[in-house]
Design an enzyme around this catalytic site. Structure first.
Site, PDB file in Angstrom:
ATOM      1  N   LEU A 252      30.349  41.314  39.633  1.00 18.94           N
ATOM      2  CA  LEU A 252      30.399  41.745  41.032  1.00 18.94           C
ATOM      3  C   LEU A 252      30.409  40.526  41.953  1.00 18.94           C
ATOM      4  CD1 LEU A 252      30.360  43.995  43.135  1.00 18.94           C
ATOM      5  CD2 LEU A 252      27.864  43.906  43.064  1.00 18.94           C
ATOM      6  N   TYR A 253      29.674  39.492  41.583  1.00 17.90           N
ATOM      7  CA  TYR A 253      29.681  38.261  42.367  1.00 17.90           C
ATOM      8  C   TYR A 253      31.109  37.749  42.512  1.00 17.90           C
ATOM      9  CZ  TYR A 253      29.245  33.260  43.371  1.00 17.90           C
ATOM     10  OH  TYR A 253      29.397  32.011  43.917  1.00 17.90           O
ATOM     11  N   ALA A 254      31.825  37.683  41.391  1.00 19.36           N
ATOM     12  CA  ALA A 254      33.213  37.214  41.422  1.00 19.36           C
ATOM     13  C   ALA A 254      34.071  38.121  42.294  1.00 19.36           C
ATOM     14  CB  ALA A 254      33.769  37.158  40.003  1.00 19.36           C
TER      15      ALA A 254
END
Length: 443
Positions: A252-254
């Protein structure tokens, strides 16, 4: 109160139908009882009003109608801002002290990269103002120590959140920033599995909030911001090039960083904002982040604890393109120095604006096992290794940067190898945590 009178009156109505007659003999007593009830009612009404006043008008930090978010990574401390003294500090910090210098707003200034970039800008004479919300995703005392470091060099960090549009607008009213170095973000790949909302709040909503203020500023600033090497996701072509696909995020960070790149494109296209995205590759060094492997490996090796080392499928090697902080800073300043002016005015685009993205890496991926071996030699301690399969938590097996574009555009050239960089980090770590006799040694 009329309702109470009606209820009192109904008490005297017979239970059977018939003509109701007032008992005149009891009238004085009833009148006294009515006045007594009215006094009690008045007294308790004032008490109730007082409780309401306390409930709704106490300080914002404790008021139930304005609670602080329970999510620590989203917490924006409600520090007061404004006033002549506060504005004086803002202006002083942002004052340019060199010929042809910049006035730069650095978001996330108390963070790892933010601290180093702010210091480098100030050393060369640029005006620097920081903003940070000091959340406790990791130990806030480390952020406070960085803040104290910056304050000694004349850099003021405004305590606030990038989602606070009123605060950002006020800062731009006080200082005509020429540039914004946007480094504030919710970091970390694995934490997204625990708290996904914090990534949307900081990395997407926060970016939009900042760009909204920048588009209305006059003049509009040029913006350099931190994307991430994580955007390459499941891409297997190496080394990673800016031309490679980035539509397969592994975390999700990416995904939020990739979304940021698309949002940047939109604001560039519609409003003429000059935007440069920097894809950082595993940054390490003094004053680093405690959630990074090299940092907690150091801590656990010194404590004699086991450290988990991941391996890729089929006993494959997990490797990272570790990039020393000083090299990253050089890349950030190079991007700022070559950023062209935004072309918007009054929130309207008047011509084509610059839009760029660069890899900032070291170009020499190192297996995590080798990282641990270097730390063992520097710490003079043996690591207790626990080899584990790479979990499906968003981590990727390897990263490797192609930096030819940054080299061509602003002469980016990393010069610090992992051995040298870790030596500098370990020296800082042992000093900061006073390992061997200081009360911070258990950190």
């Amino acid at each position: 109160m009329s309702q109470m009178k009606q209820m009192s009156h109904l008490d005297h109505i017979p239970s059977t139908p018939g003509k109701f007659k007032m008992d005149k003999s009891s009238y004085p007593y009833n009148r006294f009882r009515w006045h007594s009830s009215l006094a009690k009612l008045t007294f308790w009404s004032f008490v109730f009003i007082g409780l309401i006043f306390l409930f709704f008008y106490r300080s914002p930090s404790s008021s139930p109608i304005n609670p602080l978010p329970s999510d620590p990574s989203r917490r924006s401390l409600r520090a007061s801002w404004g006033g002549s003294e506060w504005e004086k500090r803002v202006r002083s910090s942002a004052r340019i002290r060199s010929r042809n210098g910049f006035s730069v707003l650095v978001t996330g200034a108390a963070g790892f990269v933010g601290t180093h970039v702010s210091s480098a800008l100030k050393r060369r004479g640029d005006g620097v103002l920081g903003i940070d919300n000091f959340n406790d995703y990791y130990d806030p005392s480390l952020k406070r120590a960085r803040q104290a470091l910056l304050e000694r060099s004349g850099i003021y960090i405004v305590e606030g959140d990038i989602n606070d549009g009123a605060l950002l607008k006020k800062l731009f009213e006080i200082v005509p920033f020429t540039h914004v170095m946007h480094l504030a973000a919710q970091a970390g790949v694995r934490y997204a599995m625990e708290n996904p909302g914090s990534y949307v709040h900081s990395n997407i909503a926060g970016l939009v909030s900042l760009l909204e203020v920048c588009k209305e500023a006059n003049p509009q600033p040029a913006i350099v911001w931190a994307s991430s090497s994580s955007v390459y996701g499941l891409n297997t072509k190496v080394p990673f090039s800016e031309k490679d696909r980035t539509d397969q995020p592994a975390s999700l960070y990416a995904a939020t960083k990739k979304a940021g790149e698309e949002i940047a494109h939109t604001y560039n296209h519609i409003y003429g904002l000059s935007l440069t995205g920097l894809r950082f590759f595993t940054v390490y060094g003094p004053w680093g982040r405690p959630d990074m492997a090299y940092f907690f490996f150091t801590r656990d090796i010194l404590k004699g604890k086991k450290i988990s080392i991941f391996e890729a499928p089929n006993h494959g090697t997990v490797a990272r393109d570790f990039t020393y902080i000083d090299d990253i800073v050089k890349g950030c300043l190079g991007a700022l120095d070559t950023a062209q002016r935004s072309t918007g005015s009054g929130g309207k685009k008047t011509g084509p604006a610059q839009l760029r993205v660069f890899n900032l890496g070291n170009t020499s991926p190192v297996p995590v096992n080798d990282l641990v071996s270097i730390l063992e030699r520097l710490l003079k301690a043996k690591a207790k290794r626990n080899i584990m399969k790479l979990p499906r938590n968003g981590d990727v097996p390897f990263t490797h940067a192609n930096i030819s574009l940054a080299q061509r555009e602003f002469g980016y050239k990393p010069t610090t190898d992992l051995q040298t960089g870790l030596k500098k980090f370990v020296r800082w770590y042992l000093s900061y945590y006073r390992v061997g006799g200081g009360k911070k040694a258990d950190a």
